[in-house]
Design a protein around this motif. Structure first.
Motif, mmCIF file in Angstrom:
data_model
loop_
_atom_site.group_PDB
_atom_site.id
_atom_site.type_symbol
_atom_site.label_atom_id
_atom_site.label_comp_id
_atom_site.label_asym_id
_atom_site.label_seq_id
_atom_site.Cartn_x
_atom_site.Cartn_y
_atom_site.Cartn_z
ATOM 1 N N SER A 43 -23.855 -11.745 20.012
ATOM 2 C CA SER A 43 -22.544 -10.896 20.427
ATOM 3 C C SER A 43 -21.691 -12.190 20.228
ATOM 4 C CB SER A 43 -22.369 -10.019 21.455
ATOM 5 O OG SER A 43 -22.413 -10.319 22.833
ATOM 6 N N GLY A 44 -20.997 -12.215 19.993
ATOM 7 C CA GLY A 44 -19.515 -13.418 20.043
ATOM 8 C C GLY A 44 -18.364 -13.059 20.967
ATOM 9 N N SER A 45 -18.258 -13.955 21.672
ATOM 10 C CA SER A 45 -17.133 -13.295 22.361
ATOM 11 C C SER A 45 -15.922 -14.380 22.731
ATOM 12 C CB SER A 45 -16.867 -13.297 23.801
ATOM 13 O OG SER A 45 -15.716 -12.156 24.821
ATOM 14 N N SER A 46 -14.564 -13.901 23.219
ATOM 15 C CA SER A 46 -13.262 -14.672 23.577
ATOM 16 C C SER A 46 -13.368 -15.498 24.804
ATOM 17 C CB SER A 46 -12.115 -13.131 23.820
ATOM 18 O OG SER A 46 -11.537 -13.214 22.048
ATOM 19 N N ASP A 47 -14.693 -15.136 25.606
ATOM 20 C CA ASP A 47 -15.150 -15.633 26.616
ATOM 21 C C ASP A 47 -15.749 -16.888 26.299
ATOM 22 O OD1 ASP A 47 -17.868 -14.958 26.084
ATOM 23 O OD2 ASP A 47 -17.397 -13.530 27.366
ATOM 24 N N SER A 48 -15.643 -17.514 24.740
ATOM 25 C CA SER A 48 -15.879 -18.489 24.301
ATOM 26 C C SER A 48 -17.975 -18.597 24.501
ATOM 27 C CB SER A 48 -15.954 -20.212 25.376
ATOM 28 O OG SER A 48 -16.421 -19.701 26.326
ATOM 29 N N MET A 49 -18.428 -17.621 24.800
ATOM 30 C CA MET A 49 -19.830 -17.608 24.746
ATOM 31 C C MET A 49 -20.633 -16.157 24.055
ATOM 32 S SD MET A 49 -21.028 -18.398 28.042
ATOM 33 C CE MET A 49 -23.010 -17.911 28.149
ATOM 34 N N ILE A 50 -21.730 -16.685 23.729
ATOM 35 C CA ILE A 50 -22.342 -16.099 22.113
ATOM 36 C C ILE A 50 -23.571 -15.601 23.980
ATOM 37 C CG2 ILE A 50 -23.764 -16.024 20.687
ATOM 38 C CD1 ILE A 50 -22.918 -18.769 19.778
ATOM 39 N N ARG A 51 -24.217 -14.136 23.022
ATOM 40 C CA ARG A 51 -25.122 -13.766 23.952
ATOM 41 C C ARG A 51 -26.400 -12.492 23.367
ATOM 42 N NH1 ARG A 51 -23.853 -12.533 29.166
ATOM 43 N NH2 ARG A 51 -22.311 -14.259 30.334
ATOM 44 N N LEU A 52 -27.807 -13.103 23.789
ATOM 45 C CA LEU A 52 -28.241 -12.271 22.900
ATOM 46 C C LEU A 52 -29.111 -11.216 23.544
ATOM 47 C CD1 LEU A 52 -30.779 -12.407 20.615
ATOM 48 C CD2 LEU A 52 -32.012 -13.218 22.125
ATOM 49 N N TRP A 53 -28.947 -10.418 22.933
ATOM 50 C CA TRP A 53 -29.522 -9.314 23.657
ATOM 51 C C TRP A 53 -30.548 -8.009 23.128
ATOM 52 C CZ3 TRP A 53 -25.595 -7.066 27.453
ATOM 53 C CH2 TRP A 53 -24.305 -7.792 27.307
ATOM 54 N N ASP A 54 -31.776 -7.581 23.624
ATOM 55 C CA ASP A 54 -33.075 -6.653 23.976
ATOM 56 C C ASP A 54 -32.123 -5.243 23.997
ATOM 57 O OD1 ASP A 54 -35.164 -5.112 23.820
ATOM 58 O OD2 ASP A 54 -36.004 -7.216 24.240
ATOM 59 N N LEU A 55 -31.854 -4.854 22.691
ATOM 60 C CA LEU A 55 -31.582 -3.130 22.677
ATOM 61 C C LEU A 55 -32.637 -2.586 23.585
ATOM 62 C CD1 LEU A 55 -29.633 -3.497 19.244
ATOM 63 C CD2 LEU A 55 -28.673 -3.927 21.407
ATOM 64 N N GLY A 56 -33.842 -2.817 22.969
ATOM 65 C CA GLY A 56 -34.472 -1.605 23.746
ATOM 66 C C GLY A 56 -34.719 -2.248 25.223
ATOM 67 N N GLN A 57 -35.001 -2.715 26.050
ATOM 68 C CA GLN A 57 -34.306 -2.998 27.048
ATOM 69 C C GLN A 57 -32.811 -3.437 27.467
ATOM 70 O OE1 GLN A 57 -36.515 -6.629 28.529
ATOM 71 N NE2 GLN A 57 -38.478 -6.143 27.509
ATOM 72 N N GLN A 58 -31.907 -2.701 26.589
ATOM 73 C CA GLN A 58 -30.986 -2.875 27.243
ATOM 74 C C GLN A 58 -30.429 -3.592 27.928
ATOM 75 O OE1 GLN A 58 -29.438 1.603 28.230
ATOM 76 N NE2 GLN A 58 -30.906 1.767 26.805
ATOM 77 N N ARG A 59 -30.800 -4.585 27.830
ATOM 78 C CA ARG A 59 -29.675 -5.783 28.861
ATOM 79 C C ARG A 59 -30.067 -7.464 28.019
ATOM 80 N NH1 ARG A 59 -33.847 -9.460 30.136
ATOM 81 N NH2 ARG A 59 -35.779 -9.790 29.447
ATOM 82 N N CYS A 60 -29.092 -8.316 28.823
ATOM 83 C CA CYS A 60 -28.501 -9.593 27.728
ATOM 84 C C CYS A 60 -29.913 -10.339 28.436
ATOM 85 C CB CYS A 60 -27.197 -10.044 28.372
ATOM 86 S SG CYS A 60 -27.274 -11.499 28.178
ATOM 87 N N VAL A 61 -30.127 -11.607 27.060
ATOM 88 C CA VAL A 61 -31.742 -12.287 27.336
ATOM 89 C C VAL A 61 -31.636 -13.649 27.794
ATOM 90 C CG1 VAL A 61 -33.967 -12.536 26.232
ATOM 91 C CG2 VAL A 61 -33.172 -10.362 25.830
ATOM 92 N N HIS A 62 -30.595 -13.300 27.136
ATOM 93 C CA HIS A 62 -30.119 -14.611 26.928
ATOM 94 C C HIS A 62 -28.680 -15.054 26.837
ATOM 95 C CE1 HIS A 62 -33.524 -17.301 27.110
ATOM 96 N NE2 HIS A 62 -34.469 -16.448 25.889
ATOM 97 N N SER A 63 -27.637 -16.168 27.436
ATOM 98 C CA SER A 63 -26.234 -16.342 26.906
ATOM 99 C C SER A 63 -26.248 -17.868 26.694
ATOM 100 C CB SER A 63 -25.413 -16.013 28.265
ATOM 101 O OG SER A 63 -26.004 -15.162 28.848
ATOM 102 N N TYR A 64 -25.679 -17.864 25.558
ATOM 103 C CA TYR A 64 -25.554 -19.385 24.969
ATOM 104 C C TYR A 64 -24.149 -20.103 24.642
ATOM 105 C CZ TYR A 64 -29.627 -17.871 23.065
ATOM 106 O OH TYR A 64 -31.183 -17.130 22.963
ATOM 107 N N ALA A 65 -23.221 -21.040 25.681
ATOM 108 C CA ALA A 65 -22.711 -21.785 25.954
ATOM 109 C C ALA A 65 -22.670 -23.000 25.186
ATOM 110 C CB ALA A 65 -22.286 -21.738 27.720
ATOM 111 N N VAL A 66 -22.125 -23.090 24.229
ATOM 112 C CA VAL A 66 -21.846 -24.269 23.215
ATOM 113 C C VAL A 66 -19.815 -24.339 22.617
ATOM 114 C CG1 VAL A 66 -23.882 -23.614 22.564
ATOM 115 C CG2 VAL A 66 -22.448 -22.785 21.156
#
Length: 522
Positions: A43-66
Motif C-alpha cells: 500500500s502507498g499512502s499520502s503519509d509518504s510511506m509504503i507498507r507491506l502487509w501479510d494478509l494471512g497474519q493480518q499485520r504490517c510486515v515492513h514499512s519503507y520510507a523512500v
C-alpha cells in the motif's frame, strides 16, 4: 476496500461482512498491489510511506520510507520481490522488499499518477499528458542497484524527509527516458464566453486558445498570454441562455447536453453568417449542434420511417429548418433525410480529429464513440437526440421576454401601447424602434395586430421604416421620425437584444421597462 487511513478487506459473500481491518497508515491510502498468491499486499499512502502487509497474519510486515511526499502509484516485479513507486515528489524509486535497499530510478517534471512495468521498461504517466518509458531491468532488477546510489529505506516517514533536508538526497540512476509518447497539453483552465458558442482555455504549457463549441475546433491560438487579460479583451455585452454545461477534469473539454434546457438558446442566422438567410430566421444552437454531431450516424442509418415520440409534447423547429434557406430544389425536396444530412457551416465538426459522444446504453453502462465511427446501428442514443437530429423536433423552451414600452420622461411622444408586450429574447432594439416608428407614423398597425402582441414588423420581410413607399398614406404619415430606445435613462444600441438589455442595463427581476423618444432626423 480503502477506508481513509485503514485497509479493510471484505469477504465476497452474501453477507458482505468484513474479514479484517489493517491499520498503520496515518493518511489516505492512494495505491494498492496484491501478489499473485493473495497473501501479501503493498500500500502507498499520502503519509509518504509504503507498507507491506501479510494478509494471512493480518499485520504490517515492513514499512519503507523512500519518498518525501505522497505515494500515488505502485508497480511490482512478477516475483513481487521488488516494487517501483512514484508520487507527488515526481520521483520513481526501486525498492528491494526483503533487503530494504532502495535506489532513485529517475525524476520527472510532474507528479506521477500511474506506473506500469512491461519487460525491462517502466512506463510513467504524470499530470503531464505525455507518457514516458524509463529503463527498469524488470527481469533482473539487481542490475540497477549495481549502478550505485542505493540507500537503506527507513521505517519512519520523517527519516527520508530529514535526509533530504540534510543534503543527502540520492542521485537518479537515469537522466533521460528511453521512450516518450507525446500527448496533447491538458486543459487546466476554461471560461465559457457570453455568446455561449466560444470557450477560452489555457493548457499546461500556458497556451491560451479560443474554441468554437458548435464545431469542436480551435478558431484562434493566442499563444502564451495572460488568460484573465484575454478574457477581458474578448468580453461581449450579449446575453444567451446557458444551454450546456462543461468541465475539463479529463484535460479536455467535455460538453454536457440535457433536455429540455439545452434547447433554450437561439440566435439569428445572419449572426452566424448564413448565406442568403432571412433577417428574422432563428437558429436553435442545440438543435443544429446535434445535427452536426449525428450527421454521419444519420447518413448510415437504415431509413425505416421517421422516429416517433414516445411521450411528451414537442414541436417542429420551423425557424431552424434548412428549407428556409436558399438551397437548390433537389436539396430540400427529399424530406427529413436531406434535412438531417445538410449541416450549416458553423456546426460542421472535423473528421480529422472528431469529438466523441459519451452516453448511457439501455443496460445502464456508458459507451463512447467518435462521431465518425457511428455506423447507424446504435440504438442506445437518447430518443430526444434522434428525434431532434432526424426530424427537427425538440421541446420548445420559453424564449419570450415580457416588457413595457412607454414614452421617455419629458418626451411629447404619445403613449402607443397599453399593457405588457411580449417578444423573443433575441429581438434587437432596432426592431423595437421600428415598431415605435410604425405606430407613430400610421394610424394603426399594418397587419392590424393588437397591442398586446409584438408581431408588428417582425415577421414581415418589408422594413417598418419603409412606410413612404406604401400607397394611400397621408402626407404627414410619410414623415419618418428617428426614435431612440432607452432603459434606465440610457440610450440603447440598436444591435442589443432584449435579453442583453435585461441582463446588463435593467438588472432587476421585474418586467423590463423600455422608453422611447423622438429625436431630430439625421
Amino acid at each position: 476496500m480503502i477506508q481513509g487511513h485503514c485497509l479493510s478487506l471484505v469477504v465476497l459473500k452474501r453477507t458482505g461482512s468484513k474479514n479484517m481491518k489493517l491499520r498503520g497508515h496515518t493518511d489516505n491510502i492512494r495505491a494498492l498491489l496484491i501478489d499473485s498468491t493473495g497473501r501479501y499486499c503493498l500500500s502507498g499512502s499520502s503519509d509518504s510511506m509504503i507498507r507491506l502487509w501479510d494478509l494471512g497474519q493480518q499485520r504490517c510486515v515492513h514499512s519503507y520510507a523512500v519518498h518525501t511526499d505522497s505515494v500515488w502509484a505502485l508497480a511490482s516485479t512478477p516475483s513481487f520481490g521488488h516494487v517501483y513507486s512514484g508520487g507527488r515528489d515526481q520521483s520513481v524509486y526501486l525498492t528491494d522488499l526483503s533487503t530494504r535497499e532502495s535506489v532513485l530510478l529517475c525524476t520527472n517534471e510532474h507528479p506521477i499518477l500511474q506506473l506500469s512495468l512491461q519487460d525491462d521498461t517502466i512506463w510513467v504517466a504524470t499530470t503531464d499528458s505525455s507518457v514516458y518509458g524509463w529503463p527498469a531491468e524488470g527481469q533482473t532488477p539487481q542490475k540497477v542497484f549495481q549502478k550505485g546510489g542505493s540507500f537503506l529505506a527507513g521505517n519512519l516517514s520523517f527519516s527520508r524527509a530529514r535526509a533530504s533536508l540534510e543534503g543527502s538526497a540520492p542521485v537518479p540512476v537515469y537522466k533521460e527516458p528511453s521512450f516518450t509518447i507525446p500527448g496533447v497539453p491538458a486543459i487546466v483552465q476554461h471560461e465559457i464566453m457570453n455568446n455561449r458558442r466560444h470557450v477560452l482555455t489555457k493548457d499546461t504549457v500556458g497556451s491560451v486558445k479560443l474554441w468554437e463549441i458548435t464545431r469542436g475546433a480551435v478558431i484562434e491560438d493566442f499563444g502564451k498570454v495572460s488568460f484573465d487579460d484575454k478574457k477581458k479583451e474578448l468580453f461581449e455585452m450579449v446575453s444567451i441562455p446557458a444551454w450546456f454545461t462543461m468541465d475539463a477534469r479529463l484535460g479536455c473539454l467535455s460538453v454536457h447536453l440535457d433536455t429540455p434546457q439545452c434547447f433554450s438558446a437561439e440566435i439569428y442566422a445572419v449572426d452566424l453568417n448564413v448565406t442568403g438567410a432571412q433577417e428574422d430566421l432563428k437558429i436553435n444552437l442545440a438543435h443544429e449542434t446535434l445535427r452536426g454531431l449525428l450527421v454521419h450516424w444519420s447518413k448510415r442509418r437504415p431509413k425505416l420511417g421517421q422516429h416517433s415520440l414516445s411521450n411528451g409534447d414537442s414541436s417542429i423547429g420551423k425557424d431552424v429548418s434548412l428549407k428556409n434557406l436558399p438551397h437548390p430544389r433537389s436539396d430540400v425536396d427529399d424530406g427529413s433525410e436531406n434535412h438531417a444530412n445538410n449541416v450549416l457551416p458553423s456546426f460542421e465538426f472535423s473528421t480529422v480529429s472528431p469529438p466523441s459522444i459519451i452516453t448511457e446504453s439501455s443496460s445502464g453502462g456508458p459507451w463512447r464513440k467518435r462521431i465518425t465511427d457511428l455506423d447507424g446501428t446504435e440504438d442506445d442514443l437518447p430518443w430526444w437526440c434522434v428525434d431532434c437530429a432526424e426530424n427537427g423536433r425538440f421541446p420548445k423552451e420559453n424564449t419570450k421576454c415580457g416588457f413595457y414600452l412607454h414614452p421617455a420622461e419629458g418626451s411629447p411622444a404619445p403613449n402607443i401601447t397599453q399593457g405588457k408586450l411580449s417578444a423573443p429574447r433575441i429581438l434587437r432594439v432596432l426592431k423595437v424602434a421600428n415598431y415605435v416608428v410604425e405606430k407613430l407614423v400610421l394610424e394603426k398597425p399594418l397587419d392590424g395586430s393588437p397591442d398586446s402582441t409584438f408581431a408588428m414588423g417582425l415577421t414581415s420581410g418589408t422594413s417598418a421604416l419603409d412606410s413612404s413607399s406604401r400607397p394611400g398614406l397621408k402626407p404627414w404619415q410619410k414623415l419618418k421620425p428617428s426614435v431612440e430606445i432607452l432603459c434606465n435613462n440610457q440610450v440603447l444600441s440598436p444591435e442589443m437584444s432584449l435579453a442583453t438589455v435585461r441582463t446588463y442595463i435593467w438588472k432587476k427581476p421585474e418586467d423590463l421597462i423600455l422608453n422611447y423618444r423622438v429625436v431630430q432626423s439625421r
